[in-house]
Motif scaffolding. Structure first.
Motif, PDB file in Angstrom:
ATOM      1  N   GLN A  53       0.829  -1.201   0.000  1.00  9.37           N
ATOM      2  CA  GLN A  53       0.000   0.000   0.000  1.00  9.37           C
ATOM      3  C   GLN A  53       0.867   1.256   0.000  1.00  9.37           C
ATOM      4  N   ARG A  54       1.958   1.241   0.736  1.00 12.59           N
ATOM      5  CA  ARG A  54       2.875   2.389   0.736  1.00 12.59           C
ATOM      6  C   ARG A  54       3.415   2.644  -0.676  1.00 12.59           C
ATOM      7  N   GLN A  55       3.781   1.568  -1.355  1.00 17.55           N
ATOM      8  CA  GLN A  55       4.277   1.720  -2.726  1.00 17.55           C
ATOM      9  C   GLN A  55       3.192   2.233  -3.652  1.00 17.55           C
ATOM     10  N   ALA A  56       1.970   1.728  -3.443  1.00 16.81           N
ATOM     11  CA  ALA A  56       0.862   2.158  -4.303  1.00 16.81           C
ATOM     12  C   ALA A  56       0.581   3.647  -4.148  1.00 16.81           C
ATOM     13  N   LEU A  57       0.800   4.161  -2.939  1.00 13.97           N
ATOM     14  CA  LEU A  57       0.587   5.585  -2.714  1.00 13.97           C
ATOM     15  C   LEU A  57       1.691   6.430  -3.339  1.00 13.97           C
ATOM     16  N   GLY A  58       2.836   5.824  -3.611  1.00 10.99           N
ATOM     17  CA  GLY A  58       3.905   6.555  -4.292  1.00 10.99           C
ATOM     18  C   GLY A  58       4.835   7.288  -3.348  1.00 10.99           C
ATOM     19  N   PHE A  59       4.537   7.323  -2.083  1.00  7.73           N
ATOM     20  CA  PHE A  59       5.393   7.974  -1.097  1.00  7.73           C
ATOM     21  C   PHE A  59       5.008   7.444   0.278  1.00  7.73           C
ATOM     22  N   ALA A  60       5.742   7.832   1.293  1.00 17.41           N
ATOM     23  CA  ALA A  60       5.519   7.296   2.632  1.00 17.41           C
ATOM     24  C   ALA A  60       4.372   7.976   3.356  1.00 17.41           C
ATOM     25  N   ASN A  61       3.706   8.901   2.680  1.00 16.95           N
ATOM     26  CA  ASN A  61       2.580   9.587   3.317  1.00 16.95           C
ATOM     27  C   ASN A  61       1.473   8.591   3.638  1.00 16.95           C
ATOM     28  N   ARG A  62       0.675   8.917   4.646  1.00  8.97           N
ATOM     29  CA  ARG A  62      -0.340   7.975   5.111  1.00  8.97           C
ATOM     30  C   ARG A  62      -1.628   8.061   4.325  1.00  8.97           C
ATOM     31  N   ARG A  63      -1.731   9.054   3.442  1.00  9.46           N
ATOM     32  CA  ARG A  63      -2.942   9.177   2.639  1.00  9.46           C
ATOM     33  C   ARG A  63      -2.543   9.362   1.189  1.00  9.46           C
ATOM     34  N   HIS A  64      -3.500   9.229   0.283  1.00 15.75           N
ATOM     35  CA  HIS A  64      -3.204   9.380  -1.132  1.00 15.75           C
ATOM     36  C   HIS A  64      -2.569  10.734  -1.430  1.00 15.75           C
ATOM     37  N   GLN A  65      -3.104  11.790  -0.838  1.00 17.42           N
ATOM     38  CA  GLN A  65      -2.584  13.134  -1.057  1.00 17.42           C
ATOM     39  C   GLN A  65      -3.084  13.993   0.078  1.00 17.42           C
ATOM     40  N   THR A  66      -2.565  15.207   0.182  1.00 15.80           N
ATOM     41  CA  THR A  66      -2.957  16.048   1.308  1.00 15.80           C
ATOM     42  C   THR A  66      -3.918  17.146   0.912  1.00 15.80           C
ATOM     43  N   GLY A  67      -4.207  17.304  -0.381  1.00 15.64           N
ATOM     44  CA  GLY A  67      -5.034  18.426  -0.778  1.00 15.64           C
ATOM     45  C   GLY A  67      -6.068  18.101  -1.834  1.00 15.64           C
ATOM     46  N   ALA A  68      -7.144  18.900  -1.819  1.00 10.13           N
ATOM     47  CA  ALA A  68      -8.124  18.890  -2.908  1.00 10.13           C
ATOM     48  C   ALA A  68      -7.854  20.124  -3.752  1.00 10.13           C
ATOM     49  N   TYR A  69      -7.679  19.933  -5.062  1.00  8.86           N
ATOM     50  CA  TYR A  69      -7.269  21.013  -5.943  1.00  8.86           C
ATOM     51  C   TYR A  69      -8.284  21.248  -7.048  1.00  8.86           C
ATOM     52  N   LYS A  70      -8.241  22.448  -7.601  1.00 10.93           N
ATOM     53  CA  LYS A  70      -9.069  22.783  -8.744  1.00 10.93           C
ATOM     54  C   LYS A  70      -8.776  21.801  -9.870  1.00 10.93           C
ATOM     55  N   ARG A  71      -9.793  21.439 -10.639  1.00 15.35           N
ATOM     56  CA  ARG A  71      -9.633  20.389 -11.636  1.00 15.35           C
ATOM     57  C   ARG A  71      -8.427  20.607 -12.551  1.00 15.35           C
ATOM     58  N   GLU A  72      -8.249  21.846 -13.034  1.00 14.18           N
ATOM     59  CA  GLU A  72      -7.156  22.072 -13.983  1.00 14.18           C
ATOM     60  C   GLU A  72      -5.786  22.022 -13.324  1.00 14.18           C
ATOM     61  N   ARG A  73      -5.788  22.024 -11.931  1.00 15.41           N
ATOM     62  CA  ARG A  73      -4.505  21.957 -11.236  1.00 15.41           C
ATOM     63  C   ARG A  73      -4.162  20.536 -10.825  1.00 15.41           C
ATOM     64  N   LEU A  74      -5.115  19.607 -10.914  1.00 19.87           N
ATOM     65  CA  LEU A  74      -4.882  18.235 -10.468  1.00 19.87           C
ATOM     66  C   LEU A  74      -3.662  17.634 -11.168  1.00 19.87           C
TER      67      LEU A  74
END
Length: 915
Positions: A53-74
């Motif tokens: 799961q850590r590898q699937a997330l791409g980094f050692a963070n505990r969640r997929h990402q830390t922010g919700a961004y505007k669609r064009e910024r995703l």
């Protein structure tokens, strides 16, 4: 011996479980610990799934990402820090790492997420974002990191908007000077200082054309100051429009929100000035708040306002942080197992008696001349402050600040009354305690009792004996200062001149943003009617490294319950925002729902002008009664009669009494009208969420779902146990049924016996019919296996209910409770002892129910509903009472006085320059 072969199918199951938890924003490491605790035989599979799961997330963070961004910024991560190239971030990073150690990795990651919410400085932009932190949890460290990284990325002017008071502005300026500016003074041009807010007198805005220099201003949210800042920028408009500007709005839910009536065309003054700041071509506005209720209720369609339309970043709760959950506990969230949540928090809250509360609160409009008078709890809080400070000195923390907060009122006259009383008490203590040998015995009793309730070993700290601590009491008494810090006082809470031991009395100036260093004792009776106001007044949140066992808070039981409820509200909002983050929703799509409270508003009405009537659905939820009028025989008897009436009606209509899978009486196929008739007769305690607005919502929801045939019928079960050692009760069933045990919280007020938790997750299955003991045993085994396989209870239990009872079936459970229920032992696993399993000394939280008659509680389990309209409207927030309205007026008057004083300072600055 060869290693055991991994069960690949089981590994994949755990990967899926980890993924589900991550999507809900749950901590990956905490999830792993939970799985290892529950399934020790599957350690290898769990560890392997965790690493995948850590590898699937791409980094050692505990969640997929830390922010919700505007669609064009995703996915457009235009910024990455480079320690070999960057100028401003590396020295700050070193300072933070030296101070906080491994926490630097989380700070680095989350601040990078914020900067990526901005656009590169070459682009025209008017970016607006929100960073959600925790009260007193290191938001300043995060925005310092954002400033440094944005400066490296090309932003040339940084404007930090602090709260409305000068001492908070000075505290923020000192921190920025120390950690950000002083290491590189030649690269920063300060437009403000600790002594002076923005004036613009000595600086020409044309200097902003210098691409190699960075400019910074730390400015109060004062309309006159902000107006002068805008005038200064407009004086060099051609240059400023090409200058990338970053605006950091600390405490962004205070003063920044437009609170002018929407019937008027004029915005409120501070909101108008902030929006003028954002009129230039390249601006980025980042709002920081731990209580963003007002921020997320701004109308997203108003593009000229401050809704965070470009990004929302949620900061993780830092390790070692004392927040509302740790101090006050919280209820389980929907889908969360009750036994995974500490409902009470650490045993650090002490209740002030109603008599003392009445004596120390202001008299208000009816008695404006009333003198406020403290009592035993105030004396105990002062003693504890002296002893806790002495204990810290024994532990080698004599070079650290130590503080006590006394917050009882907004009124400055009350502060002076308290100053006189406490000064008199301190003088008496100094005269009495001249050496450790003449310390009164009540000090020893208090110390030893408190150390027993929160043992030092809980936090891996060395215990401190009374004798060890007492050696330092005379010098602590001698060095302790008493100050009043409010909008009119000349004194200010000042930590700049070496370690201090201080008792601070105050109101507004101590209630938001300002850090009370080394806070170990708080005496707090100030009521507030809004979530954000109350949470921000809790200056006791934060980090207590080396003295985690020592913080104590004295407050009324009402406020203790409110803070517990707010801990749940806060957790729900964070989880909801996290779900949006994991689903990569755009901020404009976020419609955060905030749970209503019967006694409080979410935020001030003026800040909620854009809020629309929300809806609530009970689908899939469980509701329960937790408070009872234990001394009201008529009330208790009426509820017993309501249950007997329901039994009689079911029998009269021909519904048979069956046996459930747990041996309880069960009636099936009961029409909704009978349940609504029962809820009309049954009295829910009025001083609870369920007892006020939600009781009406429940019946409205039941009626709506029944009319649409999505709620087909109800089952009614009676919760029992296998033996009758507590006695039995006759409710008109085939036989009397055994009573249950549920004790109450020790701090319950008379007439409000609070049992905290009545139902368990598995009670939902009490209406599953099984006629033989063999069938019942097989069903219970099926439940255990389903829970083990899922790693949680809530979802598999709901699925099993649909499978064995059928979809669209509601379940009303009746809980007959013995009148004299005593607390269970710490080894018990029932809801009655849920408080005893989470931390040492929890059993002291409960006492005998001691009711005048047996108590009938109810639990309601609603089926899931896939219909999009299976919801009912929220009730509107209640009006604050007169006392709170008066306090709001007093607060407004204090702010007005502060602004007038500041404008006078500005005029004198101008006069000095002219002359």
């Amino acid at each position: 011996m060869s290693e055991r072969q991994l069960d690949e199918e089981l590994v994949l199951d755990y990967v899926e479980d980890f993924n589900d938890q991550s999507r809900l924003g749950r901590d990956l490491d905490a999830t792993k610990k939970k799985f290892l605790r529950r399934y020790p035989d599957s350690r290898e599979e769990i560890e392997e799934a965790y690493e995948r799961q850590r590898q699937a997330l791409g980094f050692a963070n505990r969640r997929h990402q830390t922010g919700a961004y505007k669609r064009e910024r995703l996915g457009k991560h235009w910024y990455r820090p480079d320690l070999n190239v960057d100028v401003f971030w590396p020295p700050l990073r070193t300072i933070i790492e030296n101070d906080l150690g491994d926490a630097i990795h989380s700070i680095d990651e989350s601040s990078t997420a914020v900067v990526n919410g901005l656009r590169p400085h070459q682009e025209l932009q008017n970016t607006k974002g929100l960073v959600l932190g925790y009260v007193q949890s290191g938001k300043t460290t995060n925005f310092l990191s954002v400033i440094a990284k944005a400066a490296d990325a090309g932003f040339r002017l940084v404007i930090v908007l602090t709260g409305i008071t000068e001492n908070l502005r000075q505290q923020t300026q000192e921190r920025i000077d120390e950690q950000l500016i002083n290491p590189q003074r030649h690269r920063w041009h300060r437009l403000t200082s600790v002594e002076h807010d923005f004036s613009g007198i000595d600086d020409n805005a044309a200097k902003l054309a210098n691409h190699n220099e960075r400019f910074i201003a730390v400015v109060k949210k004062n309309s006159a100051r902000l107006r002068r800042l805008n005038e200064w920028l407009n004086s060099a408009a051609d240059i400023v429009h090409q200058c990338p500007i970053l605006v950091i709005d600390d405490e962004s839910d205070q003063a920044s929100i437009d609170v002018s009536p929407h019937t008027k065309s004029e915005r409120s003054a501070i909101n108008r000035q902030i929006n003028h700041l954002l009129d230039h071509d390249i601006t980025a506005y980042v709002a920081y708040s731990a209580t963003p209720f007002a921020n997320v209720l701004i109308d997203p369609s108003k593009t000229d306002d401050l809704y965070p339309s470009d990004f929302i970043v949620t900061l993780p709760e830092p390790k070692g942080y004392f927040g509302s959950r740790a101090l006050f506990g919280r209820a389980p969230l929907n889908g969360e197992d009750q036994d995974d949540v500490d409902p009470d928090g650490y045993d650090m809250i002490r209740i002030i008696s109603e008599e003392e509360v009445e004596g120390i609160r202001p008299g208000g409009k009816n008695d404006p001349d009333k003198a406020v008078v403290g009592g035993e709890a105030l004396s105990a809080a002062i003693r504890w402050f002296i002893m806790a400070t002495a204990a810290r000195r024994f532990r080698g923390q004599g070079n650290k600040h130590s503080s006590m907060l006394i917050h009882t009122s907004m009124l400055t006259a009350d502060h002076e009354d308290l100053r006189f009383q406490i000064d008199h008490e301190l003088s008496g203590l100094r005269a009495t305690i001249t050496s450790p040998s003449n310390i009164p015995q009540e000090w020893r009793r208090q110390w030893e009792e408190e150390c027993g309730r929160v043992p030092a070993e809980t936090f891996d700290l060395v215990p401190v004996s009374f004798e060890d601590m007492a050696e330092f009491i005379p010098e602590v008494l001698h060095e302790t200062r008493l100050i009043v810090d409010n909008g009119t006082s000349t004194e200010r809470l000042d930590y700049s001149k070496g370690p201090v031991s201080v008792i601070a009395i105050g109101g507004n100036t101590l209630s938001r943003g300002l850090t009370l260093e080394g806070l170990v004792s708080s005496y707090f009776v100030r009521r507030a009617s809004a979530y954000d106001t109350l949470l921000q007044m809790g200056r006791w949140f934060g980090f207590r490294n080396g003295y985690q066992d020592l913080p104590r808070i004295w407050m009324p039981e009402e406020l203790n319950q409110w803070f517990h409820d707010l801990s749940t509200v806060e957790a729900e909002l964070r989880e909801e925002l996290d779900v949006y983050v994991q689903e990569q929703a755009s901020p404009i799509e976020i419609q955060a729902r905030i749970r209503m409270h019967p006694d409080m508003m979410i935020t001030s009405r003026a800040k909620m002008q854009d809020a629309v009537a929300a809806q609530v659905s009970f689908q899939g939820k469980k509701e329960q009664t937790i408070k009872f009028k234990e001394n009201d025989l008529g009330w208790l008897t009426s509820n017993e009669n309501a249950v007997k009436t329901l039994v009689r009606e079911m029998q009269t209509r021909g519904f048979d009494e069956n046996t459930g899978a747990y041996g309880s009486p069960v009636f099936v196929g009961v029409p909704s009208q009978l349940i609504m008739d029962f809820l009309d007769q049954y009295s829910i305690h009025p001083d609870t969420r369920l007892g006020k607005d939600d009781a009406k919502l429940l019946k409205k929801y039941i009626r709506k779902e029944s009319e649409n045939r999505r709620l087909r019928s109800w089952n009614v079960s009676f919760m029992t146990q296998s033996n009758d050692e507590l006695g039995t009760i006759d409710l008109g069933l085939k036989a009397e049924i055994p009573l249950l045990k549920r004790s109450k919280l020790a701090g319950s007020k008379e007439g409000e016996a609070n049992i905290k938790a009545l139902v368990t997750t598995q009670d939902r299955l009490n209406d599953v019919l099984r006629s033989t003991e063999e069938d019942r045993a097989a069903f219970r085994l099926e439940v255990e296996e389903a829970i083990k396989e899922a790693g949680s209870k809530e979802n598999p239990v709901r699925q099993l209910h649909d499978k064995h009872v059928g979809p669209g079936i509601g379940h009303l459970a009746i809980y007959p409770i013995q009148a004299k229920s005593d607390p269970r032992s710490a080894s018990s696993n029932s809801p009655d002892s849920v408080d005893s399993t989470s931390a040492p000394s929890k059993s002291q939280h409960r006492t005998s129910l001691d009711a005048v008659s047996n108590v009938l509680g109810i639990g309601l389990f609603f089926p899931t509903s896939s219909a999009p309209d299976s919801a009912v409207d929220y009730m509107t927030a209640p009006e604050p009472d007169q006392e709170i309205l008066e306090e709001y007026r007093a607060a407004a008057e204090e702010v007005r006085a502060i602004n007038e004083k500041d404008e006078a300072v500005m005029r004198s600055e101008t006069d000095d320059t002219v002359h």
